[in-house]
Design a protein around this motif. Structure first.
Motif, PDB file in Angstrom:
ATOM      1  N   SER A  87      -6.139   1.489   1.106  1.00 34.05           N
ATOM      2  CA  SER A  87      -5.972   1.724  -0.250  1.00 34.05           C
ATOM      3  C   SER A  87      -4.356   2.185  -0.432  1.00 34.05           C
ATOM      4  O   SER A  87      -4.128   3.704  -0.136  1.00 34.05           O
ATOM      5  CB  SER A  87      -6.727   2.679  -0.855  1.00 34.05           C
ATOM      6  OG  SER A  87      -6.497   2.786  -2.236  1.00 34.05           O
ATOM      7  N   THR A  88      -3.526   1.562  -0.666  1.00 33.95           N
ATOM      8  CA  THR A  88      -2.033   1.807  -0.691  1.00 33.95           C
ATOM      9  C   THR A  88      -1.784   2.983  -1.880  1.00 33.95           C
ATOM     10  O   THR A  88      -1.076   3.638  -1.779  1.00 33.95           O
ATOM     11  CB  THR A  88      -1.077   0.668  -0.616  1.00 33.95           C
ATOM     12  OG1 THR A  88      -1.462   0.016  -1.915  1.00 33.95           O
ATOM     13  CG2 THR A  88      -1.152  -0.022   0.446  1.00 33.95           C
ATOM     14  N   TYR A  89      -2.583   2.667  -3.116  1.00 29.16           N
ATOM     15  CA  TYR A  89      -2.327   3.510  -4.204  1.00 29.16           C
ATOM     16  C   TYR A  89      -2.780   5.012  -3.693  1.00 29.16           C
ATOM     17  O   TYR A  89      -2.205   5.965  -4.230  1.00 29.16           O
ATOM     18  CB  TYR A  89      -3.566   2.991  -5.104  1.00 29.16           C
ATOM     19  CG  TYR A  89      -3.036   3.962  -6.529  1.00 29.16           C
ATOM     20  CD1 TYR A  89      -4.083   4.835  -6.754  1.00 29.16           C
ATOM     21  CD2 TYR A  89      -2.047   3.638  -7.459  1.00 29.16           C
ATOM     22  CE1 TYR A  89      -3.902   5.753  -7.906  1.00 29.16           C
ATOM     23  CE2 TYR A  89      -1.962   4.503  -8.492  1.00 29.16           C
ATOM     24  CZ  TYR A  89      -2.906   5.441  -8.701  1.00 29.16           C
ATOM     25  OH  TYR A  89      -2.720   6.126  -9.807  1.00 29.16           O
ATOM     26  N   ASP A  90      -3.998   5.275  -2.946  1.00 26.99           N
ATOM     27  CA  ASP A  90      -4.310   6.507  -2.452  1.00 26.99           C
ATOM     28  C   ASP A  90      -3.956   7.012  -1.235  1.00 26.99           C
ATOM     29  O   ASP A  90      -4.358   8.009  -1.004  1.00 26.99           O
ATOM     30  CB  ASP A  90      -6.146   6.666  -2.562  1.00 26.99           C
ATOM     31  CG  ASP A  90      -6.599   6.085  -4.005  1.00 26.99           C
ATOM     32  OD1 ASP A  90      -7.414   5.248  -4.067  1.00 26.99           O
ATOM     33  OD2 ASP A  90      -6.219   6.657  -4.991  1.00 26.99           O
ATOM     34  N   ARG A  91      -3.219   6.015  -0.723  1.00 27.66           N
ATOM     35  CA  ARG A  91      -2.789   6.293   0.915  1.00 27.66           C
ATOM     36  C   ARG A  91      -3.783   6.826   1.679  1.00 27.66           C
ATOM     37  O   ARG A  91      -3.732   7.644   2.307  1.00 27.66           O
ATOM     38  CB  ARG A  91      -1.689   7.383   0.580  1.00 27.66           C
ATOM     39  CG  ARG A  91      -0.487   7.061  -0.315  1.00 27.66           C
ATOM     40  CD  ARG A  91       0.704   8.117  -0.237  1.00 27.66           C
ATOM     41  NE  ARG A  91       1.782   7.661  -0.811  1.00 27.66           N
ATOM     42  CZ  ARG A  91       2.886   8.143  -0.901  1.00 27.66           C
ATOM     43  NH1 ARG A  91       3.237   9.161  -0.383  1.00 27.66           N
ATOM     44  NH2 ARG A  91       3.815   7.785  -1.592  1.00 27.66           N
ATOM     45  N   LEU A  92      -4.885   6.057   1.654  1.00 26.15           N
ATOM     46  CA  LEU A  92      -6.165   6.227   2.369  1.00 26.15           C
ATOM     47  C   LEU A  92      -6.406   4.891   3.436  1.00 26.15           C
ATOM     48  O   LEU A  92      -5.872   4.041   3.097  1.00 26.15           O
ATOM     49  CB  LEU A  92      -7.342   6.387   1.598  1.00 26.15           C
ATOM     50  CG  LEU A  92      -7.301   7.741   0.458  1.00 26.15           C
ATOM     51  CD1 LEU A  92      -8.439   7.475  -0.265  1.00 26.15           C
ATOM     52  CD2 LEU A  92      -7.430   8.877   1.490  1.00 26.15           C
ATOM     53  N   ALA A 100      -7.886  -2.239  -2.864  1.00 24.46           N
ATOM     54  CA  ALA A 100      -7.791  -1.954  -1.337  1.00 24.46           C
ATOM     55  C   ALA A 100      -7.773  -3.361  -0.524  1.00 24.46           C
ATOM     56  O   ALA A 100      -8.294  -4.262  -1.015  1.00 24.46           O
ATOM     57  CB  ALA A 100      -9.187  -1.312  -1.094  1.00 24.46           C
ATOM     58  N   ASP A 126      -1.168  -2.084  -4.786  1.00 26.03           N
ATOM     59  CA  ASP A 126      -1.694  -0.555  -5.356  1.00 26.03           C
ATOM     60  C   ASP A 126      -3.035  -1.110  -6.114  1.00 26.03           C
ATOM     61  O   ASP A 126      -3.447  -0.087  -6.579  1.00 26.03           O
ATOM     62  CB  ASP A 126      -0.707  -0.202  -6.165  1.00 26.03           C
ATOM     63  CG  ASP A 126       0.250   0.705  -5.273  1.00 26.03           C
ATOM     64  OD1 ASP A 126       1.434   1.140  -5.854  1.00 26.03           O
ATOM     65  OD2 ASP A 126      -0.006   1.067  -4.091  1.00 26.03           O
ATOM     66  N   SER A 157     -14.435   3.373   0.768  1.00 25.27           N
ATOM     67  CA  SER A 157     -15.137   4.650   0.960  1.00 25.27           C
ATOM     68  C   SER A 157     -14.940   5.086   2.292  1.00 25.27           C
ATOM     69  O   SER A 157     -14.251   4.442   2.965  1.00 25.27           O
ATOM     70  CB  SER A 157     -16.594   4.378   1.103  1.00 25.27           C
ATOM     71  OG  SER A 157     -17.143   3.644   2.016  1.00 25.27           O
TER      72      SER A 157
END
Length: 123
Positions: free
Chosen positions: A52-57, A33, A30, A103
């Motif tokens: 990005s596991t924190y943003d789930r992206l 990335a 988290d 990004s």
């Protein structure tokens, strides 16, 4: 101490599948990335996928969209790259790396890298 260790590479026939793993230590998923990159002989390194596991992206290069899937397991602090429908042009050394920037175009400012794992797609 930040460390990334890739595994799961190998020789596979066209159309086959492999799952690469990137085991991280010294930080939690988290916090950073994680990107997968590859470099084939005589070619520049290219970004393949990023999470990005924190943003789930997630991000995928056009060349692998619909065939590769990136995922993260926070409990194991490991990022995976599931590669299906492999093609000879996927042959390369695959690296995972931390990224300070995520990004729509990929992961950048990569400060820590793994040692790489060879993927060879050949009949």
């Amino acid at each position: 101490q930040v460390q990334l260790v890739e595994s799961g590479g190998g020789l596979v026939q066209p159309g086959g599948s492999l799952r690469l793993s990137c085991a991280a230590s010294g930080f939690t998923l988290d916090d950073r990335a994680i990107g997968w990159f590859r470099q084939a002989p005589g070619k520049e390194r290219e970004g393949v996928s990023c999470i990005s596991t924190y943003d789930r992206l997630t991000y995928y290069a056009d060349s692998v969209k619909g065939r590769f899937t990136i995922s993260g397991d926070n409990a194991k602090n490991t990022v995976y790259l599931q590669m299906n429908s492999l093609k000879p042009e996927d042959t390369a050394v695959y690296y995972c790396a931390t990224a300070n920037v995520f990004s729509a175009y990929g992961c950048y400012e990569n400060d820590y890298w793994g040692q790489g794992t060879q993927v060879t797609v050949s009949p």
